[in-house]
Design an enzyme around this catalytic site. Structure first.
Site, PDB file in Angstrom:
ATOM      1  N   ASP A 155      40.399  41.477  42.330  1.00  0.00           N
ATOM      2  CA  ASP A 155      41.176  42.310  41.428  1.00  0.00           C
ATOM      3  C   ASP A 155      42.638  42.375  41.856  1.00  0.00           C
ATOM      4  O   ASP A 155      42.946  42.530  43.041  1.00  0.00           O
ATOM      5  CB  ASP A 155      40.577  43.728  41.428  1.00  0.00           C
ATOM      6  CG  ASP A 155      41.284  44.669  40.491  1.00  0.00           C
ATOM      7  OD1 ASP A 155      41.126  44.499  39.276  1.00  0.00           O
ATOM      8  OD2 ASP A 155      41.998  45.572  40.979  1.00  0.00           O
TER       9      ASP A 155
ATOM     10  N   GLU B 165      41.998  37.720  39.368  1.00  0.00           N
ATOM     11  CA  GLU B 165      42.671  38.288  38.205  1.00  0.00           C
ATOM     12  C   GLU B 165      44.168  38.324  38.518  1.00  0.00           C
ATOM     13  O   GLU B 165      44.581  38.860  39.540  1.00  0.00           O
ATOM     14  CB  GLU B 165      42.168  39.704  37.939  1.00  0.00           C
ATOM     15  CG  GLU B 165      42.929  40.390  36.809  1.00  0.00           C
ATOM     16  CD  GLU B 165      42.894  41.913  36.903  1.00  0.00           C
ATOM     17  OE1 GLU B 165      42.791  42.551  35.848  1.00  0.00           O
ATOM     18  OE2 GLU B 165      42.980  42.450  38.019  1.00  0.00           O
TER      19      GLU B 165
END
Length: 537
Positions: free
Chosen positions: A214, A278
């Site tokens: 993330d 991401e």
């Protein structure tokens, strides 16, 4: 509505191609997938109980959003213990059982990892804030106030307001790029990197097959704490102070790839591990390529090309694919049309009266893209964005910026397993309402309908797996008004895909000669509204 034939797999041209290259990955948002204990919140045993549904799609892997110990201020993306399961979701034994069931069904297991920040309840931060000279004093980003007491720089938080919060214990500010309860780890500190790599080993030893990382481009900041410059004028609405800056100093530091190489060294010590990052922001494409360059960094990355786009157009698709040419040293992309942070695509990209047809065309397009494809739970059902009343909102960003920010809650609503009240989710009152419209798209109803979107999704993923061209071949893209022509090729196989991305019929479109692999929404001598066809030419 659809015609997808049964086709024998073409001969694999390269037996050494990695399992993840061209894989279909299913994202699970655990709070909303299945509630096994009736408390209104989904959990790990719930996921395990519904694993056969996921396997029936034909996907290669699941990606589970955070389930770690957390105060849940940002629903798991504020981690208080990287090595344990939050009691809301179950136990480590429940996780082990989930992995065992997934592997028995032939599914790889990917888990979310948040390396840019923790919760302020994490023991690392609790210790760090005690003093300026304790063993973890430099594990987070601390800085003195300016002479007038204001924050050390003008950096702004993604969720609104300054990215700095004053802490009276240390008499300093700490950095947080997201909520103030999510202090920023000091990714420059080798001890912090070592601790993160140990976390990876903990989960790898438990049998996970890879990681979705993330907000990786937030992992390091400019140590000089230089102010960000203002962003240039734009036609896009600016709803947060964050939107008014070029984020060049609080994120995207050039030392991040060095840390990524350390991550890759750890994963290479385990068998067939897959890593995908991401990456968002103004320089996302350049960073995704840097993070996946060569054989010593991450396997893949995905950005926000589609996740926040207002419209799906042929030009958007071709521009996205053009960023990932089939050249040596260029990384391998991953694509998502929806996720837990982005509004449901069918609600963004077409009028309500066209949603059924559009969802089918969209699924055919996703199945034809070069790269890995990520389906978000419920996408196989055509779930729409649910309008959550303000008094039922859970999303801290939506609450803080109401009504200018579209709530992420609307895409996080529970899975409808059947069409009755409660949807079979497991509780009379789930943590978010399911939405009456989505109850009509339940798994049970679509399972019983061979012409459903769910059935089409299974057929398209099977077609993708049987075709080397579609799974990992090269791509040539051409945009012609509302018509998208995508040609995929590998070895001796060539598949031509045509998509009508408009609600109007396109006449006089020459359909390629050859074996029709898939026909969606009225394809004869013309392409009907939101029609698609794939032909092995």
């Amino acid at each position: 509505m659809a015609d997808v034939g049964t086709h024998e797999p073409m001969a694999q041209t390269d037996a050494a191609i990695e399992w993840w290259r061209g894989a279909a990955i299913y994202q699970i948002y655990p709070r909303s997938f299945m509630d096994a204990n009736g408390d209104g919140i989904g959990d790990l045993p719930g996921i395990t109980s519904r694993m056969e549904h996921i396997a029936s799609l034909g996907v290669d892997a699941i990606w589970i959003s955070p389930f770690f110990t957390s105060p849940m201020k940002d629903f798991g993306y504020d981690v208080a213990d990287y090595r344990d399961v939050d009691p809301i979701f179950g136990t480590l034994a429940d996780f082990d059982a989930l992995v065992a069931r997934a592997h028995a069904l032939g599914l790889k297991v990917l888990i979310d990892q948040v390396y840019s920040h923790t919760s302020d309840e994490h023991p690392w931060f609790v210790e760090s804030r005690k003093s300026r000279d304790n063993p973890r004093s430099d594990w987070y980003v601390w800085a003195d106030a300016k002479p007038d007491g204001t924050p050390p720089s003008n950096w702004q938080s993604v969720f609104g307001g300054p990215a700095w919060t004053w802490d009276a214990r240390r008499g300093q500010y700490y950095l947080h790029n997201f909520l103030s309860c999510q202090p920023q780890l000091n990714g420059h500190n080798p001890a912090v990197q070592d601790a993160i790599l140990d976390v990876m080993r903990f989960w790898l030893d438990r049998g996970v097959d890879g990681f979705r990382i993330d907000a990786l481009n937030f992992a390091m900041h400019d140590p000089a704490l230089r102010d960000n410059p203002p962003a240039p004028p734009t036609d896009r609405p600016r709803t947060r102070p964050f939107d008014f800056q070029r984020k060049i100093h609080n994120m995207s530091h050039p030392d991040i790839p060095g840390f990524i190489e350390r991550i890759r060294a750890v994963t290479d010590a385990y068998d067939a591990i897959f890593t995908v990052a991401e990456v968002g922001g103004d320089e996302a494409e350049a960073e995704m390529k840097a993070f996946t360059q060569g054989d010593g960094r991450l396997n893949s990355a995905y950005g926000f090309n589609f996740l926040y786009a207002d419209r799906l157009t042929p030009g958007l698709v071709c521009a996205a694919l053009a960023e990932w040419p089939e050249t040596g040293g260029t990384g391998w992309p991953s694509w998502a049309f929806e996720n837990h942070d982005a509004p449901r695509a069918v609600s963004r990209w077409c009028a309500p009266e066209h949603r059924e047809r559009f969802a089918r065309m969209k699924m055919a397009l996703l199945a034809s893209l070069r790269g890995n494809i990520i389906l978000y739970q419920g996408e196989e059902l055509g779930l729409t964005q649910v309008d959550i009343p303000f008094d039922q909102l859970q999303d801290p960003e939506a609450i803080a910026n109401w009504p200018l920010t579209l709530s992420r809650d609307g895409a996080r609503t529970p899975m409808p397993w059947h069409g009755e009240a409660g949807g079979g989710f497991g509780a009379d009152t789930p943590w978010l309402p399911l939405g009456q419209e989505n109850l009509q798209r339940s798994v049970a109803q679509q399972d019983a309908d061979p012409a459903s979107l769910l059935a089409l999704t299974r057929e398209l993923i099977a077609l993708r797996k049987s075709s080397p061209a579609l799974r990992h071949g090269g791509a040539a893209c051409k945009a012609m008004g509302a018509l998208l022509r995508l040609e995929r090729s590998s070895g001796g196989e060539r598949v031509v895909c045509l998509f009508n991305m408009s609600p109007d019929t396109l006449d006089n479109i020459p359909i390629p000669q050859g074996e029709t692999l898939c026909s969606v929404n009225s394809v004869k001598d013309s392409l009907g509204p939101y029609a698609a066809v794939m032909v092995r030419a």
